[in-house]
Enzyme design. Structure first.
Site, PDB file in Angstrom:
ATOM      1  CE  LYS A 132      32.021  48.825  33.412  1.00 42.00           C
ATOM      2  NZ  LYS A 132      32.104  49.567  34.666  1.00 42.00           N
ATOM      3  CE  LYS A 170      24.124  50.706  24.406  1.00 44.72           C
ATOM      4  NZ  LYS A 170      23.951  49.255  24.380  1.00 44.72           N
ATOM      5  CE  LYS A 222      28.360  43.507  23.855  1.00 47.60           C
ATOM      6  NZ  LYS A 222      27.802  43.052  25.111  1.00 47.60           N
TER       7      LYS A 222
HETATM    8  P1  TYM Z   1      23.054  45.021  30.206  1.00 51.33           P
HETATM    9  O1  TYM Z   1      23.691  44.457  31.425  1.00 51.33           O
HETATM   10  O2  TYM Z   1      23.925  45.476  29.088  1.00 51.33           O
HETATM   11  O3  TYM Z   1      22.144  46.251  30.611  1.00 51.33           O
HETATM   12  C1  TYM Z   1      21.270  46.201  31.718  1.00 51.33           C
HETATM   13  C2  TYM Z   1      20.012  46.988  31.436  1.00 51.33           C
HETATM   14  O4  TYM Z   1      20.321  48.371  31.243  1.00 51.33           O
HETATM   15  C3  TYM Z   1      19.761  48.836  30.033  1.00 51.33           C
HETATM   16  N1  TYM Z   1      20.651  49.865  29.461  1.00 51.33           N
HETATM   17  C4  TYM Z   1      20.252  51.088  29.099  1.00 51.33           C
HETATM   18  N2  TYM Z   1      19.053  51.689  29.142  1.00 51.33           N
HETATM   19  C5  TYM Z   1      18.971  52.961  28.693  1.00 51.33           C
HETATM   20  N3  TYM Z   1      20.033  53.659  28.203  1.00 51.33           N
HETATM   21  C6  TYM Z   1      21.262  53.092  28.139  1.00 51.33           C
HETATM   22  N4  TYM Z   1      22.304  53.777  27.678  1.00 51.33           N
HETATM   23  C7  TYM Z   1      21.412  51.737  28.595  1.00 51.33           C
HETATM   24  N5  TYM Z   1      22.469  50.887  28.700  1.00 51.33           N
HETATM   25  C8  TYM Z   1      21.984  49.743  29.240  1.00 51.33           C
HETATM   26  C9  TYM Z   1      19.675  47.602  29.160  1.00 51.33           C
HETATM   27  O5  TYM Z   1      18.731  47.737  28.140  1.00 51.33           O
HETATM   28  C10 TYM Z   1      19.274  46.542  30.169  1.00 51.33           C
HETATM   29  O6  TYM Z   1      17.881  46.578  30.414  1.00 51.33           O
HETATM   30  N6  TYM Z   1      21.436  40.949  27.789  1.00 51.33           N
HETATM   31  C11 TYM Z   1      21.176  41.848  28.899  1.00 51.33           C
HETATM   32  C12 TYM Z   1      21.095  41.164  30.236  1.00 51.33           C
HETATM   33  C13 TYM Z   1      20.087  40.068  30.324  1.00 51.33           C
HETATM   34  C14 TYM Z   1      18.691  40.208  30.418  1.00 51.33           C
HETATM   35  C15 TYM Z   1      18.172  38.880  30.537  1.00 51.33           C
HETATM   36  C16 TYM Z   1      17.826  41.307  30.399  1.00 51.33           C
HETATM   37  C17 TYM Z   1      20.366  38.731  30.375  1.00 51.33           C
HETATM   38  N7  TYM Z   1      19.225  38.023  30.505  1.00 51.33           N
HETATM   39  C18 TYM Z   1      16.817  38.663  30.617  1.00 51.33           C
HETATM   40  C19 TYM Z   1      16.466  41.064  30.499  1.00 51.33           C
HETATM   41  C20 TYM Z   1      15.957  39.757  30.613  1.00 51.33           C
HETATM   42  C21 TYM Z   1      22.296  42.868  28.975  1.00 51.33           C
HETATM   43  O7  TYM Z   1      23.390  42.632  28.557  1.00 51.33           O
HETATM   44  O8  TYM Z   1      21.966  44.008  29.655  1.00 51.33           O
END
Ligand code: TYM
Length: 326
Positions: free
Chosen positions: A194, A191, A110
């Site tokens: 978004k 992957k 990023k």
């Molecule tokens: P974020 O918002 O990018 O993604 C949310 C969740 O979706 C999963 N994910 C995927 N799983 C499978 N295939 C994909 N292509 C895919 N894209 C996204 C992510 O692994 C995630 O589980 N940092 C985190 C948010 C966060 C968080 C936390 C998660 C903040 N605090 C505490 C768990 C516990 C994030 O940006 O996820």
């Protein structure tokens, strides 16, 4: 169990499979806390639109509920409504070696090519550690891309416990057996994400896509020039479609393989379109109901924040006492 999703607007199928679907499947088993992590959405300040962010937070919460997260069984809340997250993040950041943060692959990707990088982007995983540790979390259901952050959380907790005495429960990531990393439909080597989806409409299926859009995206999905429909031997694009069909229909991969016997990729795509649209229709109906009932949604989030504070407050005080502040 604790997990969070960023308020990026409409969630894509990757987030559904990696996160929401797992949450719903496991929510009867334990105490759960699910969070819309709006503070995490501030790390690229140039991209923040304050009015839009508030609306996206509500929409993301409505998507949690529409996907089946039950506010009677699980705490659902917005991160910035519970100030303990920011407070604990500071305490933890003091116990986190800088080198650990520079090593995070998400920080590397990023920050790459950016002229100026905010400190928040670097300390992002410390805030994530605070999210998780505040709730004495055992399990963190996430997609594969978050595993490194959960491991860091564990390392930070161990270091804090060693320095200041036993304070935090050590959490563990849990990724789904199938679908931990859903790939882009237009490019199955990357992957589903978004940031790519906003630029390339054929990249992802979004939870609020209409049936015709789903059909177009799936029918145009990249496969290969062969006919291999056994999951084990299939190419990444075909495996990705089979994974989506499996998740959307709830049927085992073996049953999907059996149904496709003698067919080609066209048959797989049709089956996938039908399964996805059947899954999305009731979800979208519920989503609209929640979004139309503004007061109801706000009440769910207010009650969620209250319950979250009841758990997070004592944990923060424990950490403060351990460090001699507060
Ligand atoms: P974020 O918002 O990018 O993604 C949310 C969740 O979706 C999963 N994910 C995927 N799983 C499978 N295939 C994909 N292509 C895919 N894209 C996204 C992510 O692994 C995630 O589980 N940092 C985190 C948010 C966060 C968080 C936390 C998660 C903040 N605090 C505490 C768990 C516990 C994030 O940006 O996820």
């Amino acid at each position: 169990m604790f997990s969070g999703v960023q308020p990026t607007g409409v969630l894509h199928l990757g987030s559904y499979v990696g996160a929401l679907r797992q949450w719903v499947a496991r929510q009867d088993e334990r105490d759960n806390v699910f969070c819309v992590v709006d503070l995490h959405a501030l790390t690229i300040p140039e991209a923040v639109d304050p009015q839009q962010l508030k609306e996206r937070v509500r929409s993301t919460a409505a998507q949690f509920l529409a996907a089946g997260v039950d506010p009677e069984k699980s705490v659902i809340f917005v991160q910035s409504h519970v100030r303990e997250h920011s407070e604990l993040a500071w305490l933890l950041s003091c116990a986190t070696p800088l080198g650990w943060l520079y090593r995070m692959t998400q920080f590397k990707s990023k920050s790459e090519g950016r002229e100026s990088v905010g400190t928040g982007l670097l300390v992002y995983p410390v805030l994530q550690a605070a999210d998780i540790l505040l709730y004495d979390t055992d399990l963190v259901p996430v997609g594969e891309d978050q595993v490194q952050h959960i491991e860091l959380t564990r390392d930070v907790a161990v270091r804090f416990n060693n320095l200041f005495g036993d304070t935090f429960v050590l959490p563990k990531a849990e990724v789904p057996e199938v679908g931990a990393r859903l790939m882009g439909l237009d490019d199955p080597t990357v992957k589903m994400s978004k940031s790519i989806a906003v630029e390339r409409p054929g990249h992802a299926i979004q939870l609020l896509d209409d049936p015709d859009t789903v059909r177009k995206v799936v029918m145009a999905a990249v496969t290969d020039s062969g006919r291999e429909l056994r999951f084990e031997h299939a190419s990444p694009g075909v495996r990705n479609l089979m994974t989506i069909a499996h998740v959307a229909s709830g049927r085992p991969i073996a049953a999907i393989e059996a149904e496709l016997e003698g067919g080609g990729y066209g048959t797989l795509k049709k089956l996938t379109v039908e399964a996805v649209n059947e899954m999305l229709a009731p979800l979208q109906r519920r989503y609209r109901e929640y979004m139309d009932d503004r007061a109801g949604l706000d009440a769910v989030l207010a009650r969620g924040a209250e319950r979250a504070r009841e758990i997070a407050g004592p944990t923060l005080r424990r950490a403060q006492a351990a460090m001699g502040v507060g």
